[in-house]
Design an enzyme around this catalytic site. Structure first.
Site, mmCIF file in Angstrom:
data_model
loop_
_atom_site.group_PDB
_atom_site.id
_atom_site.type_symbol
_atom_site.label_atom_id
_atom_site.label_comp_id
_atom_site.label_asym_id
_atom_site.label_seq_id
_atom_site.Cartn_x
_atom_site.Cartn_y
_atom_site.Cartn_z
ATOM 1 C CB CYS A 115 -0.943 0.013 1.196
ATOM 2 S SG CYS A 115 -2.149 -1.311 1.102
ATOM 3 C CG HIS A 262 -3.479 3.213 1.104
ATOM 4 N ND1 HIS A 262 -3.854 2.734 -0.130
ATOM 5 C CD2 HIS A 262 -3.588 2.169 1.967
ATOM 6 C CE1 HIS A 262 -4.165 1.451 -0.014
ATOM 7 N NE2 HIS A 262 -4.014 1.089 1.247
ATOM 8 C CG ASN A 292 -6.799 -1.282 0.094
ATOM 9 O OD1 ASN A 292 -5.990 -0.928 -0.762
ATOM 10 N ND2 ASN A 292 -6.443 -1.608 1.323
HETATM 11 N N1 ACO Z 1 -19.116 -9.563 6.408
HETATM 12 C C1 ACO Z 1 -19.754 -9.821 7.576
HETATM 13 N N2 ACO Z 1 -19.103 -10.082 8.712
HETATM 14 C C2 ACO Z 1 -17.761 -10.081 8.686
HETATM 15 C C3 ACO Z 1 -17.033 -9.834 7.494
HETATM 16 C C4 ACO Z 1 -17.781 -9.574 6.314
HETATM 17 N N3 ACO Z 1 -17.182 -9.298 5.146
HETATM 18 N N4 ACO Z 1 -15.716 -9.910 7.764
HETATM 19 C C5 ACO Z 1 -15.601 -10.192 9.067
HETATM 20 N N5 ACO Z 1 -16.834 -10.309 9.628
HETATM 21 C C6 ACO Z 1 -17.180 -10.572 11.017
HETATM 22 C C7 ACO Z 1 -16.073 -11.282 11.769
HETATM 23 O O1 ACO Z 1 -16.135 -12.666 11.589
HETATM 24 C C8 ACO Z 1 -16.376 -10.875 13.209
HETATM 25 O O2 ACO Z 1 -17.423 -11.662 13.680
HETATM 26 P P1 ACO Z 1 -17.459 -12.156 15.238
HETATM 27 O O3 ACO Z 1 -17.519 -10.898 16.024
HETATM 28 O O4 ACO Z 1 -18.680 -12.979 15.300
HETATM 29 O O5 ACO Z 1 -16.175 -12.908 15.437
HETATM 30 C C9 ACO Z 1 -16.929 -9.462 13.060
HETATM 31 O O6 ACO Z 1 -17.360 -9.324 11.696
HETATM 32 C C10 ACO Z 1 -15.917 -8.368 13.371
HETATM 33 O O7 ACO Z 1 -14.718 -8.665 12.656
HETATM 34 P P2 ACO Z 1 -13.451 -7.748 12.798
HETATM 35 O O8 ACO Z 1 -12.323 -8.351 12.017
HETATM 36 O O9 ACO Z 1 -13.219 -7.484 14.257
HETATM 37 O O10 ACO Z 1 -13.950 -6.404 12.092
HETATM 38 P P3 ACO Z 1 -13.282 -4.989 12.062
HETATM 39 O O11 ACO Z 1 -14.187 -4.001 12.622
HETATM 40 O O12 ACO Z 1 -11.865 -5.029 12.582
HETATM 41 O O13 ACO Z 1 -13.185 -4.694 10.499
HETATM 42 C C11 ACO Z 1 -11.559 -4.632 8.750
HETATM 43 C C12 ACO Z 1 -12.388 -5.506 9.683
HETATM 44 C C13 ACO Z 1 -12.489 -3.858 7.851
HETATM 45 C C14 ACO Z 1 -10.670 -5.533 7.910
HETATM 46 C C15 ACO Z 1 -10.687 -3.629 9.562
HETATM 47 O O14 ACO Z 1 -10.029 -4.328 10.605
HETATM 48 C C16 ACO Z 1 -9.666 -2.892 8.746
HETATM 49 O O15 ACO Z 1 -9.985 -2.097 7.879
HETATM 50 N N6 ACO Z 1 -8.366 -3.068 9.024
HETATM 51 C C17 ACO Z 1 -7.301 -2.307 8.354
HETATM 52 C C18 ACO Z 1 -7.130 -2.655 6.911
HETATM 53 C C19 ACO Z 1 -5.935 -1.904 6.347
HETATM 54 O O16 ACO Z 1 -5.691 -0.753 6.642
HETATM 55 N N7 ACO Z 1 -5.107 -2.562 5.562
HETATM 56 C C20 ACO Z 1 -3.867 -1.929 5.138
HETATM 57 C C21 ACO Z 1 -3.769 -1.797 3.747
HETATM 58 S S1 ACO Z 1 -3.890 -3.305 2.871
HETATM 59 C C22 ACO Z 1 -2.316 -3.719 2.267
HETATM 60 O O17 ACO Z 1 -1.308 -3.177 2.610
HETATM 61 C C23 ACO Z 1 -2.265 -4.887 1.362
#
Ligand code: ACO
Length: 335
Positions: A115, A262, A292
């Site tokens: 990223c 980003h 993304n």
């Molecule tokens: N649809 C429905 N439910 C989902 C989904 C989905 N697509 N994905 C996960 N869930 C569920 C999980 O199973 C979990 O359920 P549980 O509570 O029953 O266990 C619940 O939703 C919460 O999951 P979390 O992973 O805690 O969700 P979070 O609020 O952290 O959001 C996300 C996830 C969007 C990925 C977030 O953590 C995020 O954006 N992280 C940063 C991403 C980023 O900046 N990446 C860097 C760049 S990428 C690169 O460099 C390649």
């Protein structure tokens, strides 16, 4: 002493729009979950069997950027290609783009910083131009994520986020030191390499090993992301590295005409906006439409902001990224 300056921008997105409802038909997710957690409404996916690939999408974006810069491909001194999803394991996509552009020889370098790839590439181009070694450099970011995502419910936390696309920028020598790239600030922290990674195929998990295992539950060839950990580090590092750039240039947050973060997650961008007390008009986001796109996200957003007349000569533009590595960085520009 020269500066470097961006004089042409271009973007290319595949036609195929994949909405959150489309994803909800093939995995256990919902429009509401994706919008609330990420801000994404839709993203573009390459249609299997089409001609679109990182290098061909980069070619289409580059042609637009070169045209807007008023520069022929033959006048380029160097190509920098940022991607985590190259066309081939080797050689890099840079040389494929070089061939598509019809340049017989020039240095073409792939930048593997995920990223943060576009920020690292701009910083690298800036240094080659400032040193006087090269005059015109093409910097692209392009990704084909959709071909390698786990589109079952198992992969939903990662696969709903990523989209495909390409963005390109042409940099050239600038004699007026008041304009152009003012500074770049780059970091990495390999301690967290595996928190956002793709292990196989690689020399750690070579293709024959995966094939021998023939395990339908093998997840090693899909991207892994420790989402919450990435999120926490992202908001801290974004804040630090933007602050560093502001201080370095004696700018204050009120001086920023446009921050282009980003496009990782709308909630990350909103956190950063609030932290710096920026108005909506000072921050550009388009993750809603494209998801993304990793190394392509900043050049796509920069191009779109420029196309929408949100960038004017003399504006103070801040680019910032955080991603796999972990890697992060910022670039401060006077347009
Ligand atoms: N649809 C429905 N439910 C989902 C989904 C989905 N697509 N994905 C996960 N869930 C569920 C999980 O199973 C979990 O359920 P549980 O509570 O029953 O266990 C619940 O939703 C919460 O999951 P979390 O992973 O805690 O969700 P979070 O609020 O952290 O959001 C996300 C996830 C969007 C990925 C977030 O953590 C995020 O954006 N992280 C940063 C991403 C980023 O900046 N990446 C860097 C760049 S990428 C690169 O460099 C390649």
């Amino acid at each position: 002493m020269f500066n470097s300056r961006i004089i042409g921008l271009g973007k290319y997105l595949p036609d195929n729009v994949v909405t959150n409802d489309d994803l909800a038909k093939i995995m256990d997710t919902s429009n509401q979950w994706i919008v609330e957690r990420t801000g994404i409404n839709e993203r573009r996916h390459i249609v299997k069997g089409s001609d679109d690939s990182p290098s061909t999408m980069a070619f289409k974006a580059s042609k637009i950027a070169l045209n807007r810069a008023g520069i022929k491909a033959s006048e380029l001194d160097m190509i920098l290609f940022a991607t985590l999803s190259p066309d081939l394991y080797f050689p890099g996509s840079g040389v494929l783009l070089q061939e598509l552009l019809g340049i017989s020889t020039c240095p073409s370098m792939d930048i593997r910083m995920q990223c943060s790839g576009f920020i690292y590439s701009i910083a690298t181009a800036d240094q080659f131009i400032k040193s006087g070694m090269y005059k015109n450099i093409l910097v692209v970011g392009a990704e084909n994520h959709s071909g390698g995502l786990d589109m079952s419910s198992r992969g939903r936390a990662v696969s709903v986020i990523f989209g495909d696309g390409a963005g390109a920028a042409v940099l050239t020598r600038e004699n007026d030191e008041n304009f152009g790239i003012k500074s770049s600030h780059l970091y990495s922290e390999g301690k967290y390499a595996k928190e956002l990674s793709l292990i196989g195929p690689s020399t750690q998990r070579w293709v024959p090993e995966i094939m021998d295992a023939n395990d339908p539950n093998d997840e090693s060839y899909f991207p892994f992301m420790n989402g919450q950990m990435v999120f926490k580090h992202a908001i801290t590092r974004f804040t630090e590295v933007i602050n560093e750039g502001l201080k370095f240039n004696n700018w204050e947050s009120k001086d920023i005409n446009l921050l282009i973060p980003h496009q990782a997650n709308l909630r990350i961008s909103q956190f950063v906006q609030k932290k710096f007390g920026l108005s909506d008009s000072q921050v550009f986001n388009n993750i809603m439409n494209y998801g993304n796109t990793t190394a392509a996200s900043i050049p796509i957003a920069l191009t779109e902001a420029w196309e929408k007349n949100k960038i004017k000569p003399g504006d103070k533009i801040v680019l910032a990224a955080f991603g796999s590595g972990f890697t992060w960085g910022s670039t401060m520009i006077v347009w």
